[in-house]
Design an enzyme around this catalytic site. Sequence first.
Site, PDB file in Angstrom:
ATOM      1  N   VAL A 165      -5.260 128.049  22.117  1.00  0.00           N
ATOM      2  CA  VAL A 165      -4.827 129.438  21.887  1.00  0.00           C
ATOM      3  C   VAL A 165      -4.631 129.796  20.410  1.00  0.00           C
ATOM      4  O   VAL A 165      -4.523 130.971  20.074  1.00  0.00           O
ATOM      5  CB  VAL A 165      -3.508 129.783  22.633  1.00  0.00           C
ATOM      6  CG1 VAL A 165      -3.734 129.947  24.111  1.00  0.00           C
ATOM      7  CG2 VAL A 165      -2.420 128.771  22.330  1.00  0.00           C
ATOM      8  N   ASN A 221       1.643 132.086  27.932  1.00  0.00           N
ATOM      9  CA  ASN A 221       2.625 131.068  28.307  1.00  0.00           C
ATOM     10  C   ASN A 221       2.470 129.772  27.497  1.00  0.00           C
ATOM     11  O   ASN A 221       3.430 129.018  27.346  1.00  0.00           O
ATOM     12  CB  ASN A 221       2.466 130.798  29.811  1.00  0.00           C
ATOM     13  CG  ASN A 221       3.085 129.488  30.226  1.00  0.00           C
ATOM     14  OD1 ASN A 221       4.294 129.382  30.389  1.00  0.00           O
ATOM     15  ND2 ASN A 221       2.247 128.457  30.374  1.00  0.00           N
ATOM     16  N   SER A 265      11.867 132.422  24.451  1.00  0.00           N
ATOM     17  CA  SER A 265      12.802 131.337  24.766  1.00  0.00           C
ATOM     18  C   SER A 265      14.223 131.803  24.460  1.00  0.00           C
ATOM     19  O   SER A 265      14.415 132.692  23.612  1.00  0.00           O
ATOM     20  CB  SER A 265      12.486 130.118  23.898  1.00  0.00           C
ATOM     21  OG  SER A 265      13.523 129.157  23.992  1.00  0.00           O
ATOM     22  N   TYR A 317       9.967 126.480  15.904  1.00  0.00           N
ATOM     23  CA  TYR A 317       9.852 126.964  17.294  1.00  0.00           C
ATOM     24  C   TYR A 317      10.653 128.249  17.463  1.00  0.00           C
ATOM     25  O   TYR A 317      10.177 129.250  18.004  1.00  0.00           O
ATOM     26  CB  TYR A 317      10.380 125.869  18.217  1.00  0.00           C
ATOM     27  CG  TYR A 317      10.312 126.163  19.699  1.00  0.00           C
ATOM     28  CD1 TYR A 317       9.166 125.849  20.434  1.00  0.00           C
ATOM     29  CD2 TYR A 317      11.388 126.717  20.376  1.00  0.00           C
ATOM     30  CE1 TYR A 317       9.106 126.102  21.801  1.00  0.00           C
ATOM     31  CE2 TYR A 317      11.340 126.976  21.735  1.00  0.00           C
ATOM     32  CZ  TYR A 317      10.197 126.663  22.448  1.00  0.00           C
ATOM     33  OH  TYR A 317      10.136 126.908  23.804  1.00  0.00           O
ATOM     34  N   ALA A 362      11.689 130.378  15.190  1.00  0.00           N
ATOM     35  CA  ALA A 362      11.110 131.493  14.426  1.00  0.00           C
ATOM     36  C   ALA A 362       9.917 132.098  15.173  1.00  0.00           C
ATOM     37  O   ALA A 362       9.767 133.322  15.253  1.00  0.00           O
ATOM     38  CB  ALA A 362      10.689 131.011  13.045  1.00  0.00           C
ATOM     39  N   LYS A 385       9.332 132.023  18.429  1.00  0.00           N
ATOM     40  CA  LYS A 385       9.763 132.698  19.669  1.00  0.00           C
ATOM     41  C   LYS A 385      10.493 134.009  19.356  1.00  0.00           C
ATOM     42  O   LYS A 385      10.410 134.966  20.130  1.00  0.00           O
ATOM     43  CB  LYS A 385      10.660 131.767  20.492  1.00  0.00           C
ATOM     44  CG  LYS A 385       9.928 130.518  21.020  1.00  0.00           C
ATOM     45  CD  LYS A 385       8.778 130.871  21.938  1.00  0.00           C
ATOM     46  CE  LYS A 385       8.211 129.661  22.654  1.00  0.00           C
ATOM     47  NZ  LYS A 385       7.064 129.973  23.508  1.00  0.00           N
ATOM     48  N   ILE A 396      14.101 124.573  31.349  1.00  0.00           N
ATOM     49  CA  ILE A 396      13.282 124.504  32.561  1.00  0.00           C
ATOM     50  C   ILE A 396      12.697 123.096  32.673  1.00  0.00           C
ATOM     51  O   ILE A 396      12.198 122.543  31.690  1.00  0.00           O
ATOM     52  CB  ILE A 396      12.124 125.537  32.502  1.00  0.00           C
ATOM     53  CG1 ILE A 396      12.649 126.944  32.126  1.00  0.00           C
ATOM     54  CG2 ILE A 396      11.371 125.573  33.832  1.00  0.00           C
ATOM     55  CD1 ILE A 396      13.691 127.531  33.053  1.00  0.00           C
TER      56      ILE A 396
HETATM   57  N1  LIG Z   1      10.629 124.098  29.434  1.00  0.00           N
HETATM   58  C1  LIG Z   1      11.576 124.787  28.828  1.00  0.00           C
HETATM   59  O1  LIG Z   1      12.771 124.442  28.886  1.00  0.00           O
HETATM   60  C2  LIG Z   1      11.224 126.031  28.057  1.00  0.00           C
HETATM   61  C3  LIG Z   1      12.281 126.838  27.572  1.00  0.00           C
HETATM   62  C4  LIG Z   1      11.977 128.007  26.898  1.00  0.00           C
HETATM   63  C5  LIG Z   1      10.660 128.367  26.681  1.00  0.00           C
HETATM   64  N2  LIG Z   1       9.655 127.555  27.145  1.00  0.00           N
HETATM   65  C6  LIG Z   1       8.285 128.015  26.929  1.00  0.00           C
HETATM   66  O2  LIG Z   1       7.624 128.070  28.165  1.00  0.00           O
HETATM   67  C7  LIG Z   1       6.208 127.949  27.952  1.00  0.00           C
HETATM   68  C8  LIG Z   1       5.619 126.982  28.968  1.00  0.00           C
HETATM   69  O3  LIG Z   1       6.094 125.688  28.690  1.00  0.00           O
HETATM   70  P1  LIG Z   1       6.428 124.599  29.834  1.00  0.00           P
HETATM   71  O4  LIG Z   1       7.892 124.461  29.875  1.00  0.00           O
HETATM   72  O5  LIG Z   1       5.681 124.938  31.078  1.00  0.00           O
HETATM   73  O6  LIG Z   1       5.855 123.276  29.142  1.00  0.00           O
HETATM   74  P2  LIG Z   1       4.525 122.405  29.423  1.00  0.00           P
HETATM   75  O7  LIG Z   1       4.436 121.499  28.239  1.00  0.00           O
HETATM   76  O8  LIG Z   1       4.571 121.833  30.771  1.00  0.00           O
HETATM   77  O9  LIG Z   1       3.362 123.489  29.393  1.00  0.00           O
HETATM   78  C9  LIG Z   1       2.788 124.004  28.228  1.00  0.00           C
HETATM   79  C10 LIG Z   1       1.295 124.061  28.438  1.00  0.00           C
HETATM   80  O10 LIG Z   1       0.710 124.677  27.277  1.00  0.00           O
HETATM   81  C11 LIG Z   1      -0.436 123.939  26.930  1.00  0.00           C
HETATM   82  N3  LIG Z   1      -0.702 124.139  25.509  1.00  0.00           N
HETATM   83  C12 LIG Z   1       0.042 123.720  24.462  1.00  0.00           C
HETATM   84  N4  LIG Z   1      -0.545 124.062  23.313  1.00  0.00           N
HETATM   85  C13 LIG Z   1      -1.685 124.705  23.630  1.00  0.00           C
HETATM   86  C14 LIG Z   1      -2.724 125.290  22.873  1.00  0.00           C
HETATM   87  N5  LIG Z   1      -2.719 125.258  21.516  1.00  0.00           N
HETATM   88  N6  LIG Z   1      -3.749 125.889  23.516  1.00  0.00           N
HETATM   89  C15 LIG Z   1      -3.760 125.925  24.871  1.00  0.00           C
HETATM   90  N7  LIG Z   1      -2.833 125.365  25.642  1.00  0.00           N
HETATM   91  C16 LIG Z   1      -1.791 124.769  25.024  1.00  0.00           C
HETATM   92  C17 LIG Z   1      -0.103 122.505  27.281  1.00  0.00           C
HETATM   93  O11 LIG Z   1      -1.263 121.691  27.402  1.00  0.00           O
HETATM   94  C18 LIG Z   1       0.671 122.670  28.573  1.00  0.00           C
HETATM   95  O12 LIG Z   1      -0.169 122.627  29.711  1.00  0.00           O
HETATM   96  C19 LIG Z   1       6.051 127.537  26.494  1.00  0.00           C
HETATM   97  O13 LIG Z   1       5.671 128.663  25.724  1.00  0.00           O
HETATM   98  C20 LIG Z   1       7.445 127.084  26.099  1.00  0.00           C
HETATM   99  O14 LIG Z   1       7.688 127.231  24.711  1.00  0.00           O
HETATM  100  C21 LIG Z   1       9.913 126.399  27.809  1.00  0.00           C
END
Ligand SMILES: NC(=O)c1ccc[n+]([C@@H]2O[C@H](COP(=O)([O-])OP(=O)(O)OC[C@H]3O[C@@H](n4cnc5c(N)ncnc54)[C@H](O)[C@@H]3O)[C@@H](O)[C@H]2O)c1
Length: 257
Positions: A66, A92, A149, A162, A164, A166, A195
């Site tokens: 992305v 996402n 986030s 991170y 900054a 978000k 999560i």
């Molecule tokens: N898990 C948490 O506690 C939490 C909290 C707040 C925000 N988030 C946000 O939620 C979103 C989803 O994360 P998640 O918790 O499902 O984690 P995850 O690591 O399971 O999923 C993230 C996915 O993004 C993909 N990805 C990462 N960099 C990429 C890139 N450059 N191009 C394409 N794909 C890419 C990864 O391969 C992975 O499949 C993220 O943006 C994360 O910052 C997560």
Amino acid sequence: MAELRLKNKVAIITGAGGGQGRAAALLFAREGAKIVASDWKAESGEQTAAQVRDAGGKAIHIAADVSASADVRRVIDEALQSYGRIDVLYNNAGVGYSSSLSMRDILKTPEEDWDRVLAINLKSVFLTCKYAIPEMIRTGGGSIINTSSIAALIGGEDAHAYTAAKGGMISLSRALAVEFGPKNIRVNCICPGVIDTPMVEPVVGPLKNANRPFRFSPIQRLGTPDDIAYCALYLASDESSFVTGAVFVIDGGVTAR
Ligand SMILES: NC(=O)c1ccc[n+]([C@@H]2O[C@H](COP(=O)([O-])OP(=O)(O)OC[C@H]3O[C@@H](n4cnc5c(N)ncnc54)[C@H](O)[C@@H]3O)[C@@H](O)[C@H]2O)c1
């Protein structure tokens, strides 16, 4: 019988190879959407698309980073070739604690890690929106969902790049909501709390293994990918047609303290 909530909609979901992205792909497909599941990990993205198809839904996978302009362009082009339109763009994908990049305070963050985290977690939204919005305008509108986030809402000792990225995502979402509202394009943010996905395993793994209530949140448990997917489903559907520029905090009450 109730209508499917995303009947005939085409949804691009980035980072669909795991965690929240995969949960959303499966839920959106159950509600009638055609899924463009994108992830830079080709095998995981393909697994998500296969799971959607096995459950009777429609999905393709497109491997793409992305943060790379040419990759994002290709996702949009291939989505259009396969399904002819884009109704939902769910930004996402992101990197966090499980990545090899520094998630520490700025004094301990190498400059190249700062740039990489900002490119993946924020520039990505610039790129996907830049290429998807003209297509949404062409077909009469759409819904953009950006995963921010709770780190964007409260200060923390670490994860400064991170945080900054978000925070920038929320500001950009509001600006896009204002500019493209008249074109029937809605732009909203979800701020997940903690999560239970691979991203936070290095941080929450030890807490989970301690087998005690998760006191960090008043609800006293970790969030699940479905907790977030249900919010995204609402935002993707026409049920939220009056909702734009909004920030949805799904965190079990962490930021209510
Ligand atoms: N898990 C948490 O506690 C939490 C909290 C707040 C925000 N988030 C946000 O939620 C979103 C989803 O994360 P998640 O918790 O499902 O984690 P995850 O690591 O399971 O999923 C993230 C996915 O993004 C993909 N990805 C990462 N960099 C990429 C890139 N450059 N191009 C394409 N794909 C890419 C990864 O391969 C992975 O499949 C993220 O943006 C994360 O910052 C997560």
